[in-house]
Design a protein around this motif. Structure first.
Motif, PDB file in Angstrom:
ATOM      1  N   LYS A  14      -6.118  -4.587   9.187  1.00 24.71           N
ATOM      2  CA  LYS A  14      -7.422  -5.188   8.904  1.00 24.71           C
ATOM      3  C   LYS A  14      -7.294  -6.374   7.935  1.00 24.71           C
ATOM      4  O   LYS A  14      -8.149  -7.251   7.917  1.00 24.71           O
ATOM      5  CB  LYS A  14      -8.368  -4.142   8.317  1.00 24.71           C
ATOM      6  CG  LYS A  14      -8.759  -3.048   9.303  1.00 24.71           C
ATOM      7  CD  LYS A  14      -9.699  -2.058   8.644  1.00 24.71           C
ATOM      8  CE  LYS A  14     -10.095  -0.952   9.617  1.00 24.71           C
ATOM      9  NZ  LYS A  14     -11.019   0.039   8.983  1.00 24.71           N
ATOM     10  N   GLY A  39       2.256   5.430   6.405  1.00 25.11           N
ATOM     11  CA  GLY A  39       1.660   6.296   7.421  1.00 25.11           C
ATOM     12  C   GLY A  39       0.719   5.526   8.313  1.00 25.11           C
ATOM     13  O   GLY A  39       0.518   4.320   8.155  1.00 25.11           O
ATOM     14  N   GLU A  40       0.107   6.254   9.224  1.00 22.71           N
ATOM     15  CA  GLU A  40      -0.817   5.612  10.169  1.00 22.71           C
ATOM     16  C   GLU A  40      -2.006   4.992   9.445  1.00 22.71           C
ATOM     17  O   GLU A  40      -2.474   3.906   9.805  1.00 22.71           O
ATOM     18  CB  GLU A  40      -1.307   6.662  11.185  1.00 22.71           C
ATOM     19  CG  GLU A  40      -0.234   7.126  12.162  1.00 22.71           C
ATOM     20  CD  GLU A  40       0.252   5.999  13.052  1.00 22.71           C
ATOM     21  OE1 GLU A  40      -0.573   5.119  13.401  1.00 22.71           O
ATOM     22  OE2 GLU A  40       1.451   5.966  13.385  1.00 22.71           O
ATOM     23  N   GLU A  41      -2.483   5.675   8.417  1.00 23.81           N
ATOM     24  CA  GLU A  41      -3.630   5.157   7.667  1.00 23.81           C
ATOM     25  C   GLU A  41      -3.283   3.848   6.976  1.00 23.81           C
ATOM     26  O   GLU A  41      -4.076   2.900   6.963  1.00 23.81           O
ATOM     27  CB  GLU A  41      -4.087   6.195   6.642  1.00 23.81           C
ATOM     28  CG  GLU A  41      -5.353   5.792   5.900  1.00 23.81           C
ATOM     29  CD  GLU A  41      -5.823   6.870   4.940  1.00 23.81           C
ATOM     30  OE1 GLU A  41      -6.630   6.556   4.051  1.00 23.81           O
ATOM     31  OE2 GLU A  41      -5.365   8.032   5.068  1.00 23.81           O
ATOM     32  N   ASP A  42      -2.061   3.791   6.396  1.00 27.08           N
ATOM     33  CA  ASP A  42      -1.615   2.573   5.723  1.00 27.08           C
ATOM     34  C   ASP A  42      -1.506   1.418   6.713  1.00 27.08           C
ATOM     35  O   ASP A  42      -1.928   0.289   6.427  1.00 27.08           O
ATOM     36  CB  ASP A  42      -0.255   2.793   5.056  1.00 27.08           C
ATOM     37  CG  ASP A  42      -0.324   3.770   3.894  1.00 27.08           C
ATOM     38  OD1 ASP A  42      -1.326   3.730   3.170  1.00 27.08           O
ATOM     39  OD2 ASP A  42       0.620   4.559   3.729  1.00 27.08           O
ATOM     40  N   ARG A  43      -0.947   1.700   7.870  1.00 30.20           N
ATOM     41  CA  ARG A  43      -0.773   0.647   8.875  1.00 30.20           C
ATOM     42  C   ARG A  43      -2.123   0.146   9.385  1.00 30.20           C
ATOM     43  O   ARG A  43      -2.307  -1.061   9.592  1.00 30.20           O
ATOM     44  CB  ARG A  43       0.076   1.167  10.039  1.00 30.20           C
ATOM     45  CG  ARG A  43       1.519   1.463   9.659  1.00 30.20           C
ATOM     46  CD  ARG A  43       2.341   1.881  10.890  1.00 30.20           C
ATOM     47  NE  ARG A  43       3.686   2.236  10.528  1.00 30.20           N
ATOM     48  CZ  ARG A  43       4.685   1.373  10.337  1.00 30.20           C
ATOM     49  NH1 ARG A  43       4.437   0.070  10.439  1.00 30.20           N
ATOM     50  NH2 ARG A  43       5.890   1.787  10.015  1.00 30.20           N
ATOM     51  N   ALA A  44      -3.040   1.051   9.581  1.00 34.52           N
ATOM     52  CA  ALA A  44      -4.357   0.660  10.076  1.00 34.52           C
ATOM     53  C   ALA A  44      -5.076  -0.213   9.052  1.00 34.52           C
ATOM     54  O   ALA A  44      -5.717  -1.221   9.406  1.00 34.52           O
ATOM     55  CB  ALA A  44      -5.195   1.907  10.382  1.00 34.52           C
ATOM     56  N   ALA A  45      -4.968   0.152   7.773  1.00 38.04           N
ATOM     57  CA  ALA A  45      -5.601  -0.640   6.712  1.00 38.04           C
ATOM     58  C   ALA A  45      -4.960  -2.026   6.619  1.00 38.04           C
ATOM     59  O   ALA A  45      -5.647  -3.037   6.440  1.00 38.04           O
ATOM     60  CB  ALA A  45      -5.486   0.088   5.374  1.00 38.04           C
ATOM     61  N   ASP A  94       0.808  -1.221   0.000  1.00 35.83           N
ATOM     62  CA  ASP A  94       0.000   0.000   0.000  1.00 35.83           C
ATOM     63  C   ASP A  94       0.838   1.265   0.000  1.00 35.83           C
ATOM     64  O   ASP A  94       0.464   2.280  -0.581  1.00 35.83           O
ATOM     65  CB  ASP A  94      -0.909   0.027   1.236  1.00 35.83           C
ATOM     66  CG  ASP A  94      -2.186  -0.775   1.007  1.00 35.83           C
ATOM     67  OD1 ASP A  94      -2.610  -0.862  -0.155  1.00 35.83           O
ATOM     68  OD2 ASP A  94      -2.743  -1.299   1.985  1.00 35.83           O
ATOM     69  N   SER A  95       1.986   1.227   0.674  1.00 37.29           N
ATOM     70  CA  SER A  95       2.745   2.469   0.855  1.00 37.29           C
ATOM     71  C   SER A  95       3.662   2.773  -0.306  1.00 37.29           C
ATOM     72  O   SER A  95       4.070   3.917  -0.490  1.00 37.29           O
ATOM     73  CB  SER A  95       3.594   2.365   2.132  1.00 37.29           C
ATOM     74  OG  SER A  95       4.526   1.303   2.028  1.00 37.29           O
TER      75      SER A  95
END
Length: 259
Positions: free
Chosen positions: A142, A133-139, A122-123
């Motif tokens: 999941k 980023g934080e959004e990438d890690r959170a996704a 993703d990154s």
């Protein structure tokens, strides 16, 4: 004149003749050695082209197979450990520094990997590999250890599906290039084999079983393009779609840098 009775030497000479013949016969038989095809399926006596034909026929008729080893294709190196049958396949593929699992049931294809795989995919959007980023890690969290269904219109679908397609994979692997010839006999996994070579070995080498059905058991691909073992021929295995709670809908095409 009275005839003299035969001396003791004559019977001894007569007895020596069959003894000498037996000794010579024994030596001759020992010199011939054992028949290398004794107790085999007989394909070792055939010409290389006939051996290849029998191996392909056996592979085509098999209901299942396990393919394991290294495959170099289109600039990429993959380590495979796949169980395949006509209706799908399951197993693992290692590409670059990532390992992921593939499962195909019919036309439904699923990919499962850990969060690290998805963070990287993703990154890395072609900007030199920016830190996630934080959004990438959170996704990614999941998707961690979940089956992600690969859309059939995704460019990655065809490539990934090829790893799970028994017919496609075997057709692409088992062909040798150049004039066929017979090579050495060897043992693979305790099974006696005969090798056939394309172009003297430069076009690939295939080891075919001399025991039971003449299945292909090992392939050394031409041009150092990998070595693969083929086993568990005809051993069926369960294949079913993952449970709903184990599946996540990615919602769009897989990242471009995923395999």
């Amino acid at each position: 004149m009275t005839a003299l009775p035969p001396g003791p030497a004559a019977p001894a000479r007569r007895a020596a003749l069959p003894v000498a013949l037996c000794a010579a016969l024994t030596a001759a038989l020992a010199g011939c050695g054992e028949d290398p095809d004794a107790g085999t399926n007989g394909v070792g006596k055939l010409e290389a082209t006939a051996i290849e034909k029998k191996a392909k026929t056996a592979a085509d008729a098999a209901v299942a197979v396990r393919v394991a080893g290294t495959l170099v294709s289109k600039g990429g190196t993959y380590k495979l450990n796949m169980r395949l049958k006509k209706t799908g396949g399951v197993g693992s593929v290692t590409s670059k520094n990532s390992t992921f699992e593939l499962l195909r049931v019919g036309e439904a294809l699923y990919l499962k990997a850990d969060a690290g795989f998805w963070v990287h995919a993703d990154s890395d959007g072609g900007d030199g590999g920016a830190e996630p980023g934080e959004e990438d890690r959170a996704a990614a969290e999941k998707l961690d250890d979940k089956y992600v269904k690969v859309p059939q219109d995704d460019p990655a679908y065809k490539q990934l599906r090829g790893f799970t397609d028994m017919n496609v994979l075997l057709d692409g692997l088992l062909g040798l290039h150049g004039k066929l010839s017979k090579g050495d006999r060897s043992t693979i996994g305790g099974v006696r084999t005969i090798k056939i070579m394309g172009g003297g070995g430069n076009g690939g080498t295939l080891a075919v079983s001399l025991e039971g059905t003449p299945y292909p058991l090992q392939l050394d691909r031409a041009g150092d393009a990998g070595v693969l073992t083929l086993g568990d021929w005809g051993q069926d295995f369960p294949l079913e779609a993952p449970a709903k709670e184990e599946t996540v809908d990615y919602g769009r095409q897989l990242p471009r840098d995923s395999p």
